[in-house]
Design a protein around this motif. Structure first.
Motif, PDB file in Angstrom:
ATOM      1  N   ALA A 106       0.844  -1.199   0.000  1.00 46.49           N
ATOM      2  CA  ALA A 106       0.000   0.000   0.000  1.00 46.49           C
ATOM      3  C   ALA A 106       0.876   1.243   0.000  1.00 46.49           C
ATOM      4  N   GLN A 110      -2.317   6.107   0.019  1.00 39.66           N
ATOM      5  CA  GLN A 110      -3.449   5.283   0.444  1.00 39.66           C
ATOM      6  C   GLN A 110      -3.611   5.331   1.956  1.00 39.66           C
ATOM      7  N   PRO A 149       1.325   0.420  -5.667  1.00 39.70           N
ATOM      8  CA  PRO A 149       0.830  -0.611  -4.769  1.00 39.70           C
ATOM      9  C   PRO A 149       0.501  -1.914  -5.496  1.00 39.70           C
ATOM     10  N   GLU A 151      -2.368  -4.087  -5.652  1.00 38.61           N
ATOM     11  CA  GLU A 151      -3.789  -3.950  -5.315  1.00 38.61           C
ATOM     12  C   GLU A 151      -4.424  -5.214  -4.739  1.00 38.61           C
ATOM     13  N   GLU A 152      -4.017  -6.386  -5.195  1.00 33.00           N
ATOM     14  CA  GLU A 152      -4.639  -7.614  -4.696  1.00 33.00           C
ATOM     15  C   GLU A 152      -4.390  -7.834  -3.209  1.00 33.00           C
ATOM     16  N   VAL A 154      -3.824  -5.114  -1.004  1.00 33.61           N
ATOM     17  CA  VAL A 154      -4.166  -3.901  -0.255  1.00 33.61           C
ATOM     18  C   VAL A 154      -5.238  -4.151   0.810  1.00 33.61           C
ATOM     19  N   ARG A 158      -4.884  -2.857   4.678  1.00 41.46           N
ATOM     20  CA  ARG A 158      -5.864  -1.826   5.075  1.00 41.46           C
ATOM     21  C   ARG A 158      -6.566  -2.246   6.363  1.00 41.46           C
TER      22      ARG A 158
END
Length: 167
Positions: A106, A110, A149, A151-152, A154, A158
């Motif tokens: 990330a 973000q 980043p 994405e898969e 993140v 998070r």
């Protein structure tokens, strides 16, 4: 940006280290140092609260470790896989250590957006650790290859940051 299956495994390990940091009372950050052709060399997690030192970021620790334990040539083949984009301090340490590449899950942007969404502002964050500008790693260390980043992955990091924020 093409991330291999093996690289995803290193990033998943960085997330596991971030979870360990959170469980110990630190902010959720973790990192893995890999030298191309030689595999994993070292790993660490955030220890800023548990060690009482705001500089105990895993990325900084790996840069320090690399200068002591790796040759200059090995460092030119080194990648730090990390749960979050390096902060300015860690980006500079990475560049000064001569490490070649950063791959993060990330981005700093973000994380800043999530903190704003959860109502975590600079004053709240400053009670735990001083706030610094969320500069992109590539801005601080323009000679370092920076990718992310991813994405898969993140959502997993998070969630750790959401738990850390108490949101």
């Amino acid at each position: 940006m093409t991330i291999t299956t093996e690289e995803v495994l290193h990033l998943r390990r960085s997330i596991a280290l971030a979870a360990e940091a959170l469980d110990a009372g630190d902010a959720p950050f973790g990192s893995v140092l890999v030298v191309e052709g030689e595999g994993v060399q070292h790993e660490d997690r955030n220890r800023t609260v548990t060690m009482g030192d705001a500089t105990r970021h895993p990325e900084f620790e790996l840069a320090r470790w690399a200068t002591t334990h790796l040759t200059a040539e090995q460092r030119t083949r080194a990648t730090v896989y990390t749960s979050g984009e390096h902060c300015p301090m860690c980006s500079a340490a990475h560049a000064w250590a001569g490490l070649a590449r950063i791959v993060y899950v990330a981005s700093a942007a973000q994380l800043e957006a999530w903190k704003a969404e959860w109502g975590v502002n600079a004053n709240t964050a400053a009670a735990v650790t001083p706030t610094v500008a969320a500069l992109a790693a590539a801005q601080v260390a323009p000679g370092v290859v920076v990718e992310g980043p991813v994405e898969e992955l993140v959502p997993a990091i998070r969630e750790l940051h959401r738990r850390h924020a108490g949101a």
